[in-house]
Design a protein around this motif. Sequence first.
Motif, mmCIF file in Angstrom:
data_model
loop_
_atom_site.group_PDB
_atom_site.id
_atom_site.type_symbol
_atom_site.label_atom_id
_atom_site.label_comp_id
_atom_site.label_asym_id
_atom_site.label_seq_id
_atom_site.Cartn_x
_atom_site.Cartn_y
_atom_site.Cartn_z
ATOM 1 N N LYS A 42 0.622 2.883 -7.986
ATOM 2 C CA LYS A 42 0.065 1.599 -7.552
ATOM 3 C C LYS A 42 0.188 0.527 -8.622
ATOM 4 C CE LYS A 42 -3.346 3.198 -4.218
ATOM 5 N NZ LYS A 42 -4.769 3.211 -3.854
ATOM 6 N N ALA A 498 -7.243 -8.526 -15.092
ATOM 7 C CA ALA A 498 -6.981 -8.021 -13.733
ATOM 8 C C ALA A 498 -6.152 -6.733 -13.752
ATOM 9 C CB ALA A 498 -6.324 -9.109 -12.877
ATOM 10 N N ARG A 505 -9.881 0.906 -11.988
ATOM 11 C CA ARG A 505 -10.426 1.188 -10.664
ATOM 12 C C ARG A 505 -9.759 2.428 -10.048
ATOM 13 N NH1 ARG A 505 -8.317 1.244 -5.034
ATOM 14 N NH2 ARG A 505 -10.235 1.427 -3.889
ATOM 15 N N SER A 516 -14.447 -0.243 -5.240
ATOM 16 C CA SER A 516 -13.704 -1.124 -4.334
ATOM 17 C C SER A 516 -12.390 -1.577 -4.967
ATOM 18 C CB SER A 516 -14.536 -2.359 -4.008
ATOM 19 O OG SER A 516 -15.608 -2.043 -3.171
ATOM 20 N N PRO A 517 -11.408 -1.880 -4.129
ATOM 21 C CA PRO A 517 -10.166 -2.419 -4.676
ATOM 22 C C PRO A 517 -10.374 -3.813 -5.253
ATOM 23 C CG PRO A 517 -10.092 -2.396 -2.272
ATOM 24 C CD PRO A 517 -11.350 -1.696 -2.672
ATOM 25 N N VAL A 518 -9.641 -4.107 -6.298
ATOM 26 C CA VAL A 518 -9.714 -5.405 -6.969
ATOM 27 C C VAL A 518 -8.756 -6.384 -6.314
ATOM 28 C CG1 VAL A 518 -9.348 -6.577 -9.172
ATOM 29 C CG2 VAL A 518 -10.309 -4.260 -9.132
ATOM 30 N N GLN A 519 -7.550 -5.934 -6.097
ATOM 31 C CA GLN A 519 -6.498 -6.746 -5.496
ATOM 32 C C GLN A 519 -5.668 -5.845 -4.588
ATOM 33 O OE1 GLN A 519 -4.766 -8.233 -9.338
ATOM 34 N NE2 GLN A 519 -5.101 -10.230 -8.398
ATOM 35 N N MET A 520 -4.922 -6.482 -3.686
ATOM 36 C CA MET A 520 -4.077 -5.694 -2.795
ATOM 37 C C MET A 520 -2.945 -5.049 -3.589
ATOM 38 S SD MET A 520 -2.620 -8.890 -0.617
ATOM 39 C CE MET A 520 -1.705 -10.220 -1.397
ATOM 40 N N THR A 521 -2.385 -3.998 -3.034
ATOM 41 C CA THR A 521 -1.402 -3.204 -3.750
ATOM 42 C C THR A 521 -0.210 -4.052 -4.180
ATOM 43 O OG1 THR A 521 -2.124 -1.395 -2.314
ATOM 44 C CG2 THR A 521 -0.190 -0.985 -3.684
ATOM 45 N N PHE A 522 0.172 -5.038 -3.382
ATOM 46 C CA PHE A 522 1.246 -5.934 -3.818
ATOM 47 C C PHE A 522 0.947 -6.498 -5.205
ATOM 48 C CE2 PHE A 522 2.911 -10.201 -4.424
ATOM 49 C CZ PHE A 522 4.276 -9.967 -4.310
ATOM 50 N N GLN A 525 0.882 -3.770 -8.040
ATOM 51 C CA GLN A 525 2.235 -3.311 -8.364
ATOM 52 C C GLN A 525 3.057 -4.384 -9.077
ATOM 53 O OE1 GLN A 525 3.835 -1.858 -4.576
ATOM 54 N NE2 GLN A 525 3.184 0.229 -5.079
ATOM 55 N N PRO A 528 0.681 -10.103 -13.014
ATOM 56 C CA PRO A 528 -0.475 -10.953 -12.695
ATOM 57 C C PRO A 528 -0.039 -12.320 -12.184
ATOM 58 C CG PRO A 528 -0.687 -10.006 -14.902
ATOM 59 C CD PRO A 528 0.664 -9.633 -14.417
ATOM 60 N N CYS A 531 0.380 -12.944 -8.388
ATOM 61 C CA CYS A 531 -0.845 -13.172 -7.603
ATOM 62 C C CYS A 531 -1.757 -14.146 -8.335
ATOM 63 C CB CYS A 531 -1.541 -11.847 -7.314
ATOM 64 S SG CYS A 531 -0.654 -10.886 -6.075
ATOM 65 N N GLU A 532 -1.171 -15.185 -8.850
ATOM 66 C CA GLU A 532 -1.923 -16.187 -9.602
ATOM 67 C C GLU A 532 -2.004 -17.485 -8.809
ATOM 68 O OE1 GLU A 532 0.114 -17.547 -13.079
ATOM 69 O OE2 GLU A 532 -1.569 -18.753 -13.801
ATOM 70 N N ARG B 154 -1.689 -5.303 3.759
ATOM 71 C CA ARG B 154 -2.142 -5.734 2.420
ATOM 72 C C ARG B 154 -2.654 -4.519 1.651
ATOM 73 N NH1 ARG B 154 -2.702 -9.956 5.852
ATOM 74 N NH2 ARG B 154 -1.829 -11.940 5.111
ATOM 75 N N HIS B 155 -3.456 -3.711 2.306
ATOM 76 C CA HIS B 155 -3.689 -2.348 1.844
ATOM 77 C C HIS B 155 -3.306 -1.407 2.978
ATOM 78 C CE1 HIS B 155 -6.360 -3.638 -1.606
ATOM 79 N NE2 HIS B 155 -5.768 -2.587 -2.140
ATOM 80 N N TYR B 203 4.651 0.381 0.249
ATOM 81 C CA TYR B 203 4.173 0.429 -1.134
ATOM 82 C C TYR B 203 4.604 1.717 -1.843
ATOM 83 C CZ TYR B 203 0.927 -3.539 -0.433
ATOM 84 O OH TYR B 203 0.357 -4.765 -0.213
ATOM 85 N N PRO B 264 0.283 -14.984 -1.623
ATOM 86 C CA PRO B 264 1.479 -14.276 -2.057
ATOM 87 C C PRO B 264 1.562 -12.878 -1.459
ATOM 88 C CG PRO B 264 -0.153 -14.348 -3.835
ATOM 89 C CD PRO B 264 -0.696 -15.152 -2.702
ATOM 90 N N VAL B 403 -6.939 -13.751 -6.033
ATOM 91 C CA VAL B 403 -5.834 -14.212 -6.901
ATOM 92 C C VAL B 403 -6.399 -14.498 -8.290
ATOM 93 C CG1 VAL B 403 -4.272 -15.122 -5.147
ATOM 94 C CG2 VAL B 403 -6.101 -16.593 -6.055
ATOM 95 N N ASN B 404 -5.493 -14.525 -9.262
ATOM 96 C CA ASN B 404 -5.880 -14.697 -10.661
ATOM 97 C C ASN B 404 -5.904 -16.163 -11.050
ATOM 98 O OD1 ASN B 404 -5.864 -11.837 -11.057
ATOM 99 N ND2 ASN B 404 -3.623 -11.915 -11.183
ATOM 100 N N GLU B 457 -7.124 -7.803 1.928
ATOM 101 C CA GLU B 457 -6.836 -8.152 0.534
ATOM 102 C C GLU B 457 -7.631 -7.290 -0.445
ATOM 103 O OE1 GLU B 457 -7.175 -10.438 2.845
ATOM 104 O OE2 GLU B 457 -5.535 -11.878 2.660
ATOM 105 N N THR B 458 -8.894 -7.079 -0.153
ATOM 106 C CA THR B 458 -9.738 -6.278 -1.054
ATOM 107 C C THR B 458 -10.487 -5.190 -0.283
ATOM 108 O OG1 THR B 458 -11.544 -7.882 -0.876
ATOM 109 C CG2 THR B 458 -10.037 -8.155 -2.732
ATOM 110 N N THR B 462 -11.594 3.127 0.573
ATOM 111 C CA THR B 462 -12.857 3.382 -0.139
ATOM 112 C C THR B 462 -14.019 2.561 0.422
ATOM 113 O OG1 THR B 462 -12.331 1.706 -1.809
ATOM 114 C CG2 THR B 462 -11.780 3.993 -2.329
ATOM 115 N N ASN B 463 -13.749 1.325 0.819
ATOM 116 C CA ASN B 463 -14.852 0.471 1.259
ATOM 117 C C ASN B 463 -14.752 0.036 2.718
ATOM 118 O OD1 ASN B 463 -12.668 -1.210 0.751
ATOM 119 N ND2 ASN B 463 -13.817 -2.766 -0.373
#
Lengths: 535, 535
Positions: A42, A498, A505, A516-522, A525, A528, A531-532, B154-155, B203, B264, B403-404, B457-458, B462-463
């Motif tokens: 991931k 991130a 995570r 919980s996930p922080v960001q989507m797998t895209f 992978q 940063p 996804c900025e 997205r996931h 993915y 993105p 996003v960052n 997205e998130t 898990t959640n």
Amino acid sequence: MYQQIPYTYGYVPHKLTSKEVVQAGVSRTLAGIFNSQFVPWKLHKPGSKWEPELSQGQKWLQTLQITQSGEDKPSAFKPLAGEVDESYNLTVSAEGDVKLDAVSSIGVLRGLETFSQLFYQHSAGTFWYTPYAPVSIRDAPTFPHRGVMMDTARHFFPVPDILRTIDAMAWNKLNRLHVHVTDSQSWPLVLPSMPEVSEKGAYHPSQTYSPADIDAIQKYGAERGVEVYFEIDMPGHIGVVSLSHPELIVAYNELPYWWWCAEPPCGAFKLNSTAVDAFLEKLFDDLLPRVAPYAAYFHTGGDELNKNDSMLDEGIRSNSSEVLQPLLQKFIDAQHARVRKAGLTPITWEEIPLEWNITMGQDTVVQSWLGGSSVKQLTGKGFKVIDSNYNYWYLDCGRGQWVNWANGGAFAMGFPFNDWCGPTKSWRLVYSHDPTANLTADEAKLVLGGEVAVWSETIDATNLDTLVWPRASAAGEVLWSGRRDPATGQNRTQMEAAPRLNEFRERMVLRGVRASPVQMTFCTQGTPEECEYAL
Amino acid sequence: MYQQIPYTYGYVPHKLTSKEVVQAGVSRTLAGIFNSQFVPWKLHKPGSKWEPELSQGQKWLQTLQITQSGEDKPSAFKPLAGEVDESYNLTVSAEGDVKLDAVSSIGVLRGLETFSQLFYQHSAGTFWYTPYAPVSIRDAPTFPHRGVMMDTARHFFPVPDILRTIDAMAWNKLNRLHVHVTDSQSWPLVLPSMPEVSEKGAYHPSQTYSPADIDAIQKYGAERGVEVYFEIDMPGHIGVVSLSHPELIVAYNELPYWWWCAEPPCGAFKLNSTAVDAFLEKLFDDLLPRVAPYAAYFHTGGDELNKNDSMLDEGIRSNSSEVLQPLLQKFIDAQHARVRKAGLTPITWEEIPLEWNITMGQDTVVQSWLGGSSVKQLTGKGFKVIDSNYNYWYLDCGRGQWVNWANGGAFAMGFPFNDWCGPTKSWRLVYSHDPTANLTADEAKLVLGGEVAVWSETIDATNLDTLVWPRASAAGEVLWSGRRDPATGQNRTQMEAAPRLNEFRERMVLRGVRASPVQMTFCTQGTPEECEYAL
């Protein structure tokens, strides 16, 4: 069924030894590396090459040499903030020799945790590797008090869920679990000297913590460098005692609640009652000697005391601060004397000194939650402070009202049913908080650290992990490493945090915590920058 | 490990029969009663008496007589909205005779589900009882389309998580699972005719849905009265195809993303490309015959197409609506013709008719998400509508930016890092929504129902449960029973819904879905008034 996971642990009171703590730490470290099956696909673009070749001449780890240079003090497993040196040096040489040096056994645990996080599993199977060697790490915490506050009264948390939370805290180098163990809603704490309090006050016989539970939770924490300390919130937030001792409480479950307290059910101790004093003498004689072996602190609460409650107290009949303040001063003095007599250091919420102007010993630690200038005021008064600014570190916030709004005027007033402390504190917001912001150097020295808070109006074992992790990890990094990077003097950036959080995570999930996930797998992978939000 | 729960199911293509659907429903009903161990102590004050005496002369259930008065149509397991009669009558007599009457096998399933929810387990052990007999229930849905939209791009969501979601949907009498199966982020859908699309676009090889997976998911749904239909979002939201077919896509992963798309990575089909048309011909020839046996619908997407993308299209080089609209009209005509040829009914997002003014057949169903006057506009144009108003029914909202934001100007602009659609849609807000609000009776007739949306997205395995349930249950009640109580003509109230939701949440948890708590146990054990904000 999630609330009913079976667990077993022995209630074998014994003193932990440094040797067994380190040995258990080594076992967990090896399990963390070899059992969690962390193949980090991931974290890399699909189709890219990111694993070492198995067929080329690798170097193998040869040795792991652990040196503890100091002898653990008697307080090693119940330290005051700063009493234990948690620093460590970790080197992995090009030849595969690992050296871990620390002053204390807790420092060794911190270094072992870092060591475990250097490794990945190879997708080909039972091969493990680190891409980071040779490496040399010198590490020490910025703040000595790095905590999670967990409310076990609004919802009960079974012991396994608390132990799992301690596990995750140790992975995050968080070292204080503050258990807000009672509140007006329920009293899960079994008191052998007064069994009626939990018999009447717990939600259900299954929703209680026996002395063996308390001991097991504390010991589990101590073995992992996580000090578990308890709070009996008073003199407000204690209405449930009315179910067993109605003579001690005013305003229990009075309606409309907002006239008497912040949330239902209301209820506070009578502020001028010898019976309350006798009850607390008995309570503390029962509880404090049991928790003192593995805690330096005891939290006597003190938030949100509503003056109106005392209007219902036949011995007071007033909501005047001038009448109530001296009574509260006497109350706090008495309870803190008991805490100190048991060898513990008292903690209170910030209202006690700031709203009520109560005088307290300078040993007292004050927990701040109201944000604004509170930390500056408290440190200005010379108090040591734990920061739990609700604008940043209240992890329960932002998910909506949990009280009911009848149709009509209430509905119109409540719509769209936001709670008092939204928005949700995303990890980005959590990570943006600096507990020492806007303080002088002298004031900053008094900030022991902070705690994220998990108030449990709408949190129980089903959603605990997903709400605490990895947001508490973001606070953990601020508390361990500092909001600012010492090398640059600048605030740390999401652009670097991130990817770290995305990776960590994954480790947490694979080790059994539903972070919980922080960001989507895209995003995990990619870079940063992909996804900025770039201006 | 949560993403890697092992599961097995056979890929045995066969036509479901009414008899096996009902038989399986009976088995699940009995399991739901006898296996879930629902002793409802969380719904009663501690110490209160709420269970029947075991020693007194009880009446026992004697018979369960199921009568299906109609014969299932060929479309029984792939109905258009309203094509299946889901109504049922359920009576439990004082003598213990149960009669369940329905026109269709799906109506039988709905009645069985209600039947199972009449029962509790006794705390003494293996005894079950209902406090509700004798009872007579006549029940039928208000809206024929009651759905959940799940974003698996997205996931990725493993099949067991989708199946568990279908389970919970059936308990909630929700009957449509809309799988948003691809997007610009990933392409998990295996196409035997073009394996390269998922080979490059997933993915990870483990993050794919094989034809056997798709079949199993649909059949699992059909057996429970949940129609599973799929969306290939286009011509935007499809950038990932660029990884296998770069010649078909413009603006893939262009930065800054906000110039080219909503998030993105960007990427859209070329709007005037015979190669795109050929690709879609092949895609639909592969996919549509596989999904048609258990779905009446196919969703061709159409949201958020960014005009700027076509500036990068060497065949167009324009972002003018006048240039793009005729090309999009031709694109939609071609795809919808393919959908209809496969015996399916097309669904699009609202932008296609409202923003682009595309002409579509009146069979087309339009999914609305932008709130405001969209539903009124769409029904005014004569379209059938599925309502997913993001202000109420987007379950992913309100948990912060993903996003960052780099330090500096971006940080200042992003702080406090709220997402676009906060606040979190609490169940109270979800429950307050009426899809037919402000419509004329004629307009309202065109509202088929609604779907709650789970953009991921998130959100991952898990959640998932904690975020979908029980909030989707609140929408489920609106869709099945109506926002207004027909008896009073008034909106339903939280004061009555909260206890229902508290109870049903407990059932869901005990049946294996990690639904979040609605209120703290003090509230679930008390009256709604004890946790009411009363004016």
